[in-house]
Design an enzyme around this catalytic site. Structure first.
Site, PDB file in Angstrom:
ATOM      1  N   HIS A   1      -0.999   1.110  -6.668  1.00 10.69           N
ATOM      2  CA  HIS A   1      -0.069   1.774  -7.582  1.00 10.69           C
ATOM      3  C   HIS A   1      -0.328   1.337  -9.021  1.00 10.69           C
ATOM      4  O   HIS A   1       0.005   2.052  -9.970  1.00 10.69           O
ATOM      5  CB  HIS A   1       1.382   1.443  -7.221  1.00 10.69           C
ATOM      6  CG  HIS A   1       1.817   2.022  -5.907  1.00 10.69           C
ATOM      7  ND1 HIS A   1       1.614   1.383  -4.715  1.00 10.69           N
ATOM      8  CD2 HIS A   1       2.453   3.188  -5.619  1.00 10.69           C
ATOM      9  CE1 HIS A   1       2.102   2.125  -3.726  1.00 10.69           C
ATOM     10  NE2 HIS A   1       2.614   3.220  -4.246  1.00 10.69           N
TER      11      HIS A   1
ATOM     12  N   ASP B   1      -3.277  10.156  -1.383  1.00 11.71           N
ATOM     13  CA  ASP B   1      -2.136   9.388  -1.854  1.00 11.71           C
ATOM     14  C   ASP B   1      -1.823   9.913  -3.256  1.00 11.71           C
ATOM     15  O   ASP B   1      -2.595  10.698  -3.837  1.00 11.71           O
ATOM     16  CB  ASP B   1      -2.462   7.895  -1.865  1.00 11.71           C
ATOM     17  CG  ASP B   1      -1.224   7.027  -1.680  1.00 11.71           C
ATOM     18  OD1 ASP B   1      -0.102   7.529  -1.883  1.00 11.71           O
ATOM     19  OD2 ASP B   1      -1.379   5.840  -1.342  1.00 11.71           O
TER      20      ASP B   1
END
Length: 629
Positions: free
Chosen positions: A277, A352
């Site tokens: 992330h 993702d």
């Protein structure tokens, strides 16, 4: 005599009829006194009630019809082919929209989300609390009804993917009114894949009940790095075949219940030392290592016919020597060479989130979308990462720019329309498994939500308790009838206090800060002394909160002290306390785990869990210490 009795009975019946007639006349008189507005409102409510009942009956009939029509492989294949054929009738703009799954602000169907669904024709949406999409079950059902009600392509309804991350444990987006399951690692500690099967069934019932048809679970990563900052408890364990067994059970159960799921994160995020992330993890693995360790859970998911596999934003320099920092999500060698080629996967490859730092920092969302599609991805996911970074207002603009970038890439020939058609067809085939439900009436009485019932809660608590693992016991347990006990725990874990209040009421409780202060240490020392020197210290996230380790050592330094340690987060925390006489792992802070711990201390049950990961110097996968020593 009998004749007299009959006559009296007839007179009584006549009197009763007269009274009923009088009551009806009174009621009519009262009704006659109602205003025209009252009468109109009552009639409207009566008609509305009939409408709800008719729609509910129709909805149930439609569900029954669908279950009959889709009950055979031939029927399902015909439906898939029917959906796939729609690609030939779509415009280029509609086809581009179908390969995007987007985030939007709020929980009302208007503005940005209406534009994304009706104009951009997006293939799906993903819901998050941080972007304001989530809430109580019935409100969520109304939002998903609105979304599906406006999802049309070429004038005909085409279901949207409506997705959440509902893994169990800490990554469970739906909380208010939904069953909260323990972590995947806790399930791995039970050693029983049937627990994953049952968990998936309950999740599917709850998610489908509120209109969510895609669950981005299970996590198929093998957690081989104890310091992994983003997987950890989300993994079923550190053994590839243990993980594979639970992944397969979860996928098979989800499919049988009609919920689409996605095994993630291919080719494997379990060894990463960087949170994707934020940054880009890089792993020095070749194909042989991946096939030996990372691939078995994905092979199991494919064998179970998982409809989707999600990619990982990790770099694999040995597979991409020409570009060592290329994320796997953007790598043809990984998506086409390994996933499509080596593993033979034919389903939907979903990225993702392309807003994650691992790809956005270098490529930006528009170029990342095009490159991921070129690499072999089918569904381009844009999550709520910008909301996490305080830039949520930019989300929809970036999403539209990415759609335009892919549209331009097809128009320019950079991406062939044949390639686009192939992805859209895979997406449509997956959507054919979403039953075309009628809209459920919005009145709360007919919301048909089955979230968070007692059976689900009890099952989750049982699983959490079954997972609790005794890693060491050197004369700490059993406590005995005269033994005292202090329980020291982070105050945010109030479930610990509740469990011991109920299960071991004589224990002395000491809630402390995540990083215990000097005052916390002083109170804990005094309480341990008053309890006869024996204490359980519950820790969680010791690497982030080193004062917890200092607290344990300060208590252990007291004369005659016996200090047991309970890891209420990652079991790797126990490696800091190898000398402690008692070590217990709960794999998360689920109330059911703490209830089981209190029951064991009360000598009412036994530990049943086994390590799903290796703890060097303490035990390998499958280890559990005996209770009495």
């Amino acid at each position: 005599m009998l004749e007299d009795i009959m006559q009296r009975a007839m007179r009584s019946l006549a009197l009763l009829c007269t009274l009923c007639l009088l009551l009806n006349l009174v009621a009519a008189a009262v009704a006659h006194g109602q205003t025209d507005e009252d009468l109109e409102r009552n009639e409207k409510n009566r008609l509305l009630e009939q409408t709800y009942k008719k729609r509910l009956k129709a909805w149930r009939a439609e569900r029954l019809r669908e279950s009959v029509l889709l009950s055979t492989p031939r029927a399902r294949q015909e439906r898939e082919d029917e959906f796939a054929a729609r690609v030939s009738d779509m415009s280029l703009r509609e086809k581009v929209g179908q390969v995007f799954m987007v985030t939007f602000p709020g929980n009302v169907y208007s503005g940005d989300v209406a534009d994304l669904v009706e104009k951009e024709k997006v293939g799906g949406v993903i819901l998050y609390g941080i972007s304001g999409n989530l809430g109580p079950a019935r409100r969520l059902k109304r939002l998903t009804d609105e979304l599906q009600g406006h999802a049309t392509v070429d004038g005909d309804h085409l279901p949207l993917f409506v997705a959440v991350d509902q893994e169990g444990g800490t990554v469970s987006r739906l909380r208010d009114g939904f069953t909260q399951f323990p972590s995947a690692m806790a399930l791995g500690a039970t050693g029983d894949p049937d627990n994953a099967d049952y968990e998936a069934r309950i999740m599917a019932t709850e998610l489908l009940g509120v209109g969510v048809n895609v669950d981005f679970a299970p996590v198929a990563d093998v957690n081989t790095n104890p310091e992994n900052p983003v997987i950890g408890l989300r993994s079923f364990g550190s053994d590839p075949y243990l993980v594979a067994a639970f992944v397969r059970a979860f996928v098979e159960s989800s499919r049988s219940e009609g919920l689409l799921c996605a095994a993630k994160h291919f080719p494997g995020h379990g060894e990463a030392a960087v949170d994707s992330h934020v940054g880009l993890p890089s792993l020095p693995f070749d194909a042989a290592r991946l096939e030996r360790v990372e691939f078995p859970p994905f092979i199991a998911a494919i064998a179970a016919k998982t409809p989707m596999i999600m990619t990982a934003h990790i770099a694999l320099p040995k597979l991409n020597p020409e570009d060592p920092t290329l994320p796997a999500t953007l790598s043809p060698a990984v998506l086409q060479g390994l996933l499509r080629g080596t593993l033979g996967y034919k389903g939907v490859i979903v990225t993702d989130s392309l807003f994650m730092g691992a790809v956005m920092k270098r490529f930006g969302p528009a170029e990342a979308a095009v490159k991921a599609f070129e690499a072999g991805a089918d569904l381009l996911l844009f999550g709520a990462d910008l909301y996490d970074r305080g830039e949520g207002e930019k989300t929809v603009g970036y999403e539209k720019a990415a759609m335009q970038a892919l549209y331009d890439a097809v128009k320019s020939g950079r991406v062939s329309e044949k390639r686009l058609d192939a992805s859209v067809e895979r997406i449509l085939r997956a959507k054919s498994r979403i039953a075309p439900r009628l809209l459920v009436p919005r009145d709360d009485r007919y919301a048909l939500v089955s979230a968070g019932d007692d059976a689900g809660r009890e099952a989750a608590e049982f699983m959490a308790g079954e997972a609790v693992t005794l890693v060491r016991n050197q004369g700490f347990l059993p406590l005995g009838e005269t033994g005292g006990l202090a329980v020291i725990y982070p105050k945010k874990l109030d479930a610990v206090g509740k469990a011991f209040d109920s299960g071991l009421p004589w224990a002395k409780l000491v809630p402390v800060a995540d990083d215990p202060t000097d005052d916390d240490v002083a109170r804990a020392k005094a309480t341990v002394k008053a309890a006869g020197g024996r204490a359980l210290v519950v820790v969680s996230g010791v690497a982030r909160h080193p004062a917890q380790e200092a607290l344990v050592r300060a208590l252990a330094a007291q004369k005659g002290a016996k200090i047991g340690v309970v890891a209420a987060g990652l079991p790797y925390d126990l490696l800091q306390f190898k000398e402690a006489p008692l070590l217990v792992a709960t794999y998360g802070a689920h109330p059911g785990a703490f209830a089981a711990l209190a029951a064991v201390c009360a000598d009412e049950q036994r530990f049943t869990g086994h390590l799903p990961v290796s703890l060097p110097g303490l035990g390998d996968v499958g280890f559990a210490a005996p209770l009495r020593r």
